[in-house]
Design an enzyme around this catalytic site. Structure first.
Site, short mmCIF file in Angstrom:
data_model
loop_
_atom_site.label_atom_id
_atom_site.label_comp_id
_atom_site.label_asym_id
_atom_site.label_seq_id
_atom_site.Cartn_x
_atom_site.Cartn_y
_atom_site.Cartn_z
N ARG A 119 110.02 17.77 91.33
CA ARG A 119 108.82 17.86 92.16
C ARG A 119 109.24 17.88 93.63
NH1 ARG A 119 106.40 19.57 88.50
NH2 ARG A 119 104.50 18.79 87.50
N HIS A 159 108.08 27.74 91.19
CA HIS A 159 107.64 26.79 90.14
C HIS A 159 107.60 27.49 88.77
CE1 HIS A 159 105.33 22.79 89.51
NE2 HIS A 159 105.91 23.16 88.38
P1 NAP Z 1 110.20 11.85 81.44
O1 NAP Z 1 110.64 12.05 80.03
O2 NAP Z 1 109.09 10.87 81.71
O3 NAP Z 1 111.49 11.44 82.29
C1 NAP Z 1 111.39 10.96 83.60
C2 NAP Z 1 112.69 10.29 83.95
O4 NAP Z 1 112.61 9.81 85.30
C3 NAP Z 1 112.96 9.05 83.08
O5 NAP Z 1 114.35 8.94 82.83
C4 NAP Z 1 112.50 7.91 83.98
O6 NAP Z 1 113.12 6.67 83.70
C5 NAP Z 1 112.96 8.43 85.31
N1 NAP Z 1 112.31 7.73 86.42
C6 NAP Z 1 111.00 7.71 86.76
N2 NAP Z 1 110.80 6.93 87.84
C7 NAP Z 1 112.01 6.44 88.18
C8 NAP Z 1 112.47 5.58 89.20
N3 NAP Z 1 111.62 5.03 90.08
N4 NAP Z 1 113.78 5.30 89.25
C9 NAP Z 1 114.64 5.83 88.36
N5 NAP Z 1 114.28 6.66 87.36
C10 NAP Z 1 112.97 6.95 87.28
O7 NAP Z 1 109.73 13.22 82.10
P2 NAP Z 1 110.25 14.70 81.76
O8 NAP Z 1 109.46 15.31 80.65
O9 NAP Z 1 111.73 14.68 81.64
O10 NAP Z 1 109.81 15.48 83.09
C11 NAP Z 1 110.36 15.11 84.36
C12 NAP Z 1 109.64 15.84 85.47
O11 NAP Z 1 110.01 17.22 85.46
C13 NAP Z 1 108.13 15.88 85.35
O12 NAP Z 1 107.52 14.67 85.82
C14 NAP Z 1 107.76 17.04 86.24
O13 NAP Z 1 107.59 16.56 87.56
C15 NAP Z 1 109.01 17.94 86.18
N6 NAP Z 1 108.77 19.22 85.50
C16 NAP Z 1 108.92 20.37 86.22
C17 NAP Z 1 108.72 21.60 85.61
C18 NAP Z 1 108.94 22.90 86.36
O14 NAP Z 1 108.61 23.97 85.86
N7 NAP Z 1 109.51 22.86 87.55
C19 NAP Z 1 108.35 21.66 84.26
C20 NAP Z 1 108.20 20.47 83.56
C21 NAP Z 1 108.41 19.25 84.18
P3 NAP Z 1 112.72 5.85 82.35
O15 NAP Z 1 113.32 6.65 81.22
O16 NAP Z 1 113.37 4.56 82.49
O17 NAP Z 1 111.23 5.83 82.29
#
Ligand code: NAP
Length: 313
Positions: A228, A276
């Protein structure tokens, strides 16, 4: 009993999702009345996407869950009218797509591919005395080691890259150096030659790549952000690029989207802007995830991918 599901993600997405959702509900053995309009008092589930006209969830008093079509939920979690359980999207096809995008850009920067495919000028630049590094010589840090971060980590390790993953809570992934918690951020970034951002956008993750943390990277590191926009302090990144601390950045997400035409990222020779598109939700696979959550709700089983509103993701 027929289950009433409101498609509250907007008319544009209805075209893409109507048939896929109907097929997924049927495949899950669910009798669903799916539509773009319904008496709020009868609605049991809402399929949702940020930016849709639906912003007041108060009338949906029987709604058991709001099922988001996107992975990111930062535009929804602050809605005070949304008191129902909120599930984010974890779509296996979207994960594959993110792995391909991240792997492609890490390899592109790692191998310096642009130098050979852009601006060919008839000059044979064969320099056997300075071969490019191989993957195992290029440590990669992945900030955000959840669904997407770990999938990308697995793919990069399969190519030989040493991977450090950083998350909020402790996690394990065979072969990766897994670090967690705010106190381990510096260790995760120190000496990394590439950093991939796959964190959600929350108050804690805002500007996580800033002047101080960019300075921890190995000189000439690569920054790749499909997470993001607010994860990066834009001015600090531009300064690090101009000084050579960061050699190149590939950015898919921005504080303001679409990225304004006059934003310095567009014209910067060391920045690649993509609009994006790193990984989009796919209707067929995502609809199966929605149907599985409705099935779970009806069976009294826990929902998949429930958002923790306090954490913001
Ligand atoms: P997820 O499974 O919830 O993983 C998020 C990761 O971030 C987890 O490891 C979480 O830790 C960690 N995290 C969150 N807050 C943190 C903090 N304060 N300090 C350290 N680590 C932290 O989410 P995901 O499905 O992988 O997706 C991640 C992000 O990718 C989405 O939120 C979205 O913004 C982005 N995304 C972008 C696209 C695009 O097309 N560009 C598409 C899809 C998603 P924990 O495991 O301990 O909770």
């Amino acid at each position: 009993m027929t289950i009433t599901v409101l498609f509250g993600a907007g008319a544009d997405l209805w075209q893409d999702y109507h048939a896929a959702l109907d097929a997924a509900f049927a495949g899950a053995g669910l009798d669903v009345d799916l539509g773009m309009e319904a008496d709020p008092a009868t609605v049991e589930y809402i399929v949702y996407a940020p930016g849709s006209p639906l912003t007041d969830f108060t009338p949906y008093t029987r709604c058991k869950a709001v099922l988001n079509l996107w992975a990111g939920v930062e535009r929804i979690t602050g809605n005070p009218t949304l008191t129902q359980p909120l599930c984010r999207m974890v779509d296996p096809a979207m994960t594959e797509s993110m792995v391909e995008w991240v792997t492609a850009h890490v390899l592109r920067l790692h191998l310096g591919i642009d130098a050979h495919i852009l601006g060919q000028d008839g000059i044979w630049r064969h320099e056997p005395s300075s071969p490019v590094k191989i993957a195992r010589e290029r440590p990669v840090a992945i900030l955000g080691f959840g669904e997407l971060g770990q999938a990308c980590g697995r793919a990069l390790m399969a190519l030989g890259f040493p991977v450090t993953g950083w998350s909020r809570s402790p996690t394990e992934l065979a072969g990766a150096r897994c670090l967690s918690g705010a106190g381990a951020l510096d260790a995760a970034l120190s000496g990394a030659e590439a950093v991939v951002l796959l964190l959600p956008s929350t108050p804690e993750t805002a500007n996580i790549l800033n002047a101080r943390t960019l300075a921890l990277l190995a000189p000439g590191a690569f920054v790749i952000n499909p997470g993001r926009g607010p994860l990066i302090d834009d001015a600090a990144l531009l300064s690090a690029l101009d000084r050579g601390q960061v050699a190149q950045a590939t950015l898919d997400v921005f504080r303001t989207e679409p990225l304004p035409p006059d934003h310095p990222f567009w014209a910067h020779p060391k920045v690649t802007v993509t609009p994006h598109i790193a990984a989009t939700t796919r209707p067929v696979t995502a609809s199966r995830v929605i149907a599985e959550n409705v099935r779970r709700g009806e069976a009294g089983e826990p929902f998949l991918h429930l958002v923790d509103r306090k954490r913001g993701y």
